[in-house]
Design a protein around this motif. Structure first.
Motif, PDB file in Angstrom:
ATOM      1  N   GLN A 116      12.092 104.902  43.387  1.00  0.00           N
ATOM      2  CA  GLN A 116      12.998 105.269  44.475  1.00  0.00           C
ATOM      3  C   GLN A 116      12.390 106.366  45.346  1.00  0.00           C
ATOM      4  O   GLN A 116      12.640 106.423  46.547  1.00  0.00           O
ATOM      5  CB  GLN A 116      14.333 105.735  43.886  1.00  0.00           C
ATOM      6  CG  GLN A 116      15.129 104.607  43.236  1.00  0.00           C
ATOM      7  CD  GLN A 116      16.400 105.109  42.568  1.00  0.00           C
ATOM      8  OE1 GLN A 116      16.653 106.312  42.508  1.00  0.00           O
ATOM      9  NE2 GLN A 116      17.198 104.170  42.056  1.00  0.00           N
ATOM     10  N   GLU A 119       8.869 105.364  48.885  1.00  0.00           N
ATOM     11  CA  GLU A 119       9.535 104.449  49.818  1.00  0.00           C
ATOM     12  C   GLU A 119       8.794 103.122  49.952  1.00  0.00           C
ATOM     13  O   GLU A 119       9.398 102.053  49.973  1.00  0.00           O
ATOM     14  CB  GLU A 119       9.663 105.122  51.188  1.00  0.00           C
ATOM     15  CG  GLU A 119      10.449 104.276  52.185  1.00  0.00           C
ATOM     16  CD  GLU A 119      10.631 104.988  53.522  1.00  0.00           C
ATOM     17  OE1 GLU A 119      11.007 104.309  54.488  1.00  0.00           O
ATOM     18  OE2 GLU A 119      10.399 106.222  53.590  1.00  0.00           O
ATOM     19  N   HIS A 122       9.227 101.119  46.739  1.00  0.00           N
ATOM     20  CA  HIS A 122      10.620 100.677  46.646  1.00  0.00           C
ATOM     21  C   HIS A 122      10.870  99.479  47.574  1.00  0.00           C
ATOM     22  O   HIS A 122      11.537  98.496  47.179  1.00  0.00           O
ATOM     23  CB  HIS A 122      11.553 101.835  47.020  1.00  0.00           C
ATOM     24  CG  HIS A 122      13.008 101.509  46.842  1.00  0.00           C
ATOM     25  ND1 HIS A 122      13.627 101.514  45.613  1.00  0.00           N
ATOM     26  CD2 HIS A 122      13.951 101.161  47.757  1.00  0.00           C
ATOM     27  CE1 HIS A 122      14.893 101.177  45.770  1.00  0.00           C
ATOM     28  NE2 HIS A 122      15.124 100.966  47.065  1.00  0.00           N
ATOM     29  N   LYS A 123      10.321  99.542  48.774  1.00  0.00           N
ATOM     30  CA  LYS A 123      10.497  98.455  49.738  1.00  0.00           C
ATOM     31  C   LYS A 123       9.831  97.179  49.246  1.00  0.00           C
ATOM     32  O   LYS A 123      10.385  96.067  49.372  1.00  0.00           O
ATOM     33  CB  LYS A 123       9.903  98.872  51.088  1.00  0.00           C
ATOM     34  CG  LYS A 123      10.090  97.822  52.183  1.00  0.00           C
ATOM     35  CD  LYS A 123       9.517  98.318  53.510  1.00  0.00           C
ATOM     36  CE  LYS A 123       9.702  97.254  54.583  1.00  0.00           C
ATOM     37  NZ  LYS A 123       9.112  97.690  55.886  1.00  0.00           N
TER      38      LYS A 123
END
Length: 702
Positions: A116, A119, A122-123
């Motif tokens: 998390q 970024e 996470h994406k």
């Protein structure tokens, strides 16, 4: 739109041409049936389309439209080929299971704090999760088990059987599981090789309705003429390596084929007359010593003769008509004489509370031909065994005339010596026959030329059935006991058998699901209805009573289930499975007594869901009324699909909890666990009932 295209496709085995210059176009949505004798190349054609074999000719073309998904049901099914599949149940799907595992792994990764905080990572995980979820949904992953269970039920596999490991299923059950797994996917093209084998009449009718409605293109090989009549939009016959295609079903094929043969015979007669005339001219030129004219006339005669030979090659050989006579006294064929009689005959296996069928009293007269019908497992084969004295758990009385000789053709064909040839096997049965007599008899059953020297171990299922039938009928029995005699026969062989049995002077007791066979052979029918054996004048009369009985039982079951549910404590909608911490807290509020059967829904489209159902699944309050315009229909279907997904998740959670409780039974000390377990089972039943009801409503509104 053409999905499959074949051009100049040929295939040979050991210098024997099986397919010769096949040209074929299969269009989207077609139901295309292929018929022909065993060994003519029908399955080979399927294997070529699937790319499992390659055509011989270099200029052959087999074109499958881009992105077309093919599904194949083989005639011989072995689900144990995959070790991962052998020990799972019928509802297991490896692809869907793998996707579920990946979704769980990605969901865990998304909840990981380190991911998390990154970024980019996470994406990336989120994109993977979306992609996997989309594929899972496209395969119907959330509703897969429940839809598969419905299809299996239609094919005659109940939920208890479906939950057994595949390894423990019978051959027929494995075939139905394989068929169900194919049907649920509904690929662009389904190739079905003898799909009605091992299906009873109810399952066949269910399959007919499914294939009529499916948007998939269907190619099917079948010997079930009634089935082809109900399903096919085009029918093709494969014979002599050539494929002849006719529009329409099997009945239309027979009609057009007969007209074609009549036209062909007229042309042959015309060419024969032309040839005779030309022959006379040739002889006249020769007698007058006009050598130049004679040679010219002779060439014309040769061309006409070649044309005649070509036309004759297109003529179909008529099936050999078998005639079987009883060699014993005339009294055995006397229609007033009783050959078999039963008094209170029934079968009860150890451990069973009820008998397989209720006491049955009946008699068979000379020359009577009857067919026994009923669903799989009702006791048809057991009845035959009881009449023959081969069922140890049969009770009551069976009387057989003392001077009769009977023959039995069962579903399992066994020969004493698999190493001997076809001709040698018949010589063992009829040692006094000459080789010429034996070969003539074998020819009637399709064994011609070098086929008579085949070892028994190399024969196909249909060939084994035909040879055994040849053995059986050569002994001229007085009564024939036949258990599914057309199961492995091609259409031509079925017609040979049927014609033989029509001509046969003795009595016949046959078990069959083949509706063409039943209509042609049966003077009357013995039908299994709700544990009883009843006599019917014809198959349609049997199906009418059977359908009424099933409908009556369904109504009774609904009434009993409704009463039972009303008597039981209600589980609160805010349970842990529906949102509460206590999954077993009950709701004693009074439930409504409205009948929400399908008939009521159609008559009263308002208030589709009871208060109890809405307490269990709150989103149902937005689905209380059926839509009456396209906009409402789209909204209703969207909400309905969302609710089905929610219900699937809740059912999965409940089943996991059920499995966990079952694993704790042996060590449990608190008796409350059994009360909680019973209430959990009620909750699962209620969720599944809502799920099935909503799924049917969504299907009906299109």
């Amino acid at each position: 739109m053409s999905l499959i295209s074949l051009k100049k496709v040929s295939k040979s085995y050991y210098d024997k041409a099986v397919l010769t210059d096949i040209d074929l176009q299969i269009n989207a949505g077609e139901k295309f049936a292929i018929i022909g004798e065993n060994g003519t190349g029908k399955t080979t054609l399927f294997r070529l389309i699937l790319g499992l074999e390659q055509p011989d000719s270099e200029n052959a073309e087999i074109i499958i439209a881009q992105n077309t998904i093919l599904g194949y049901l083989e005639q011989q099914v072995n689900l144990n080929n995959s070790n991962s599949d052998a020990y799972t149940d019928a509802l297991f799907d490896a692809e869907i299971f793998d996707l579920q595992q990946k979704m769980q792994e990605l969901a865990n990764a998304l909840s990981d704090t380190s991911a998390q905080n990154n970024e980019s990572e996470h994406k990336q995980i989120l994109e993977q999760y979306s992609s996997i979820t989309a594929k899972f949904e496209s395969l119907g992953g959330y509703t897969h088990q429940y839809r598969l269970a419905e299809i299996l039920a239609g094919l005659g596999i109940d939920l208890a059987t479906a939950k057994r490991s595949v390894q423990k299923l019978s051959g027929g059950e494995k075939m139905r599981v394989q068929l169900a797994r194919l049907l649920i996917r509904e690929p662009d093209v389904m190739l079905l090789d003898e799909p009605t084998n091992h299906l009873d009449h109810q399952a066949i009718e269910w399959l007919e309705n499914f294939l009529q409605k499916t948007s998939s293109t269907v190619l099917l090989i079948s010997h079930d003429r009634f089935f082809i009549d109900r399903v096919a939009t085009r029918t093709a016959e494969l014979s002599g390596g050539r494929l002849t295609v006719f529009p329409g079903n099997y009945s239309n094929f027979v009609k057009l084929s007969m007209e074609q043969q009549k036209s062909l015979n007229k042309n042959i007669d015309k060419i024969k007359a032309e040839l005779n005339k030309q022959t006379d001219i040739t002889q006249t030129m020769l007698s007058h010593r006009k050598i130049s004219s004679y040679r010219s006339s002779q060439k014309k005669e040769e061309k006409i003769s070649q044309k005649l030979s070509h036309l004759k090659s297109k003529l179909k050989n008529k099936p050999t008509q078998l005639k079987i006579k009883i060699l014993k006294g005339q009294d055995l064929g006397d229609p007033t004489r009783t050959l078999i009689s039963t008094k209170d005959l029934y079968v009860q296996f150890p451990g069973q509370v009820e008998p397989l069928f209720r006491p049955f009293s009946w008699s068979l007269q000379g020359k009577q031909k009857i067919v026994v019908v009923g669903v799989n497992g009702c006791g048809k084969t057991t009845l035959l065994k009881s009449l023959l004295g081969n069922e140890p758990y049969a009770f009551g009385t069976v009387n057989l005339a003392t001077d009769i000789k009977y023959g039995f053709l069962g579903q399992l064909i066994e020969f004493s010596d698999e190493t001997c040839t076809v001709l040698e096997s018949l010589a063992e049965i009829q040692p006094n026959w000459t080789e010429a007599t034996a070969r003539n008899e074998l020819a009637k059953y399709g064994f011609r030329g070098l086929d008579v020297f085949k070892p028994l171990s190399s024969l196909s299922g249909g060939e084994r059935s035909r040879l055994y039938l040849c053995h059986l009928l050569s002994e001229k029995p007085d009564i024939l006991f036949l258990d599914e005699p057309t199961n492995h026969l091609d259409i031509n062989s079925c017609e040979i058998l049927e014609n033989a049995l029509v001509e046969y002077d003795g009595s016949i007791i046959a078990v069959s699901h083949d509706r063409y066979f039943i209509e042609k052979i049966a003077q009357y029918i013995l039908g299994f209805i709700d544990g009883t054996i009843q006599r019917f004048n014809n198959y349609n009369a049997f199906r009418h009573i059977e359908s009424q009985t099933i409908t009556s039982h369904n109504k009774q079951s609904q009434t009993v289930e409704t009463t039972k549910i009303h008597e039981q404590q209600h589980i609160r909608s805010n349970s842990s499975l529906a949102g509460n911490d206590n999954p077993y807290e009950t709701d004693n509020s009074k439930s409504d007594d409205t009948d929400y059967s399908d008939k009521t829904i159609l008559q009263n489209p308002k208030n589709l869901w009871s208060k109890k159902e809405m307490r269990l699944e709150k989103t149902l309050k937005d689905l209380q009324n059926l839509p009456n315009n396209s906009m409402q229909t789209r909204r209703f279907k969207a909400l309905g699909d969302e609710t089905l997904t929610t219900l699937t998740r809740k059912i999965d959670i409940a089943i996991k909890q059920k499995n966990k409780m079952e694993s704790e039974f042996e060590t449990a000390t608190d008796p409350k666990i059994y009360l909680q377990y019973e209430q959990l089972l009620i909750l699962i039943d209620q969720y599944e009932s809502i799920y099935l009801k909503l799924a049917e409503i969504l299907e009906n509104i299109g």
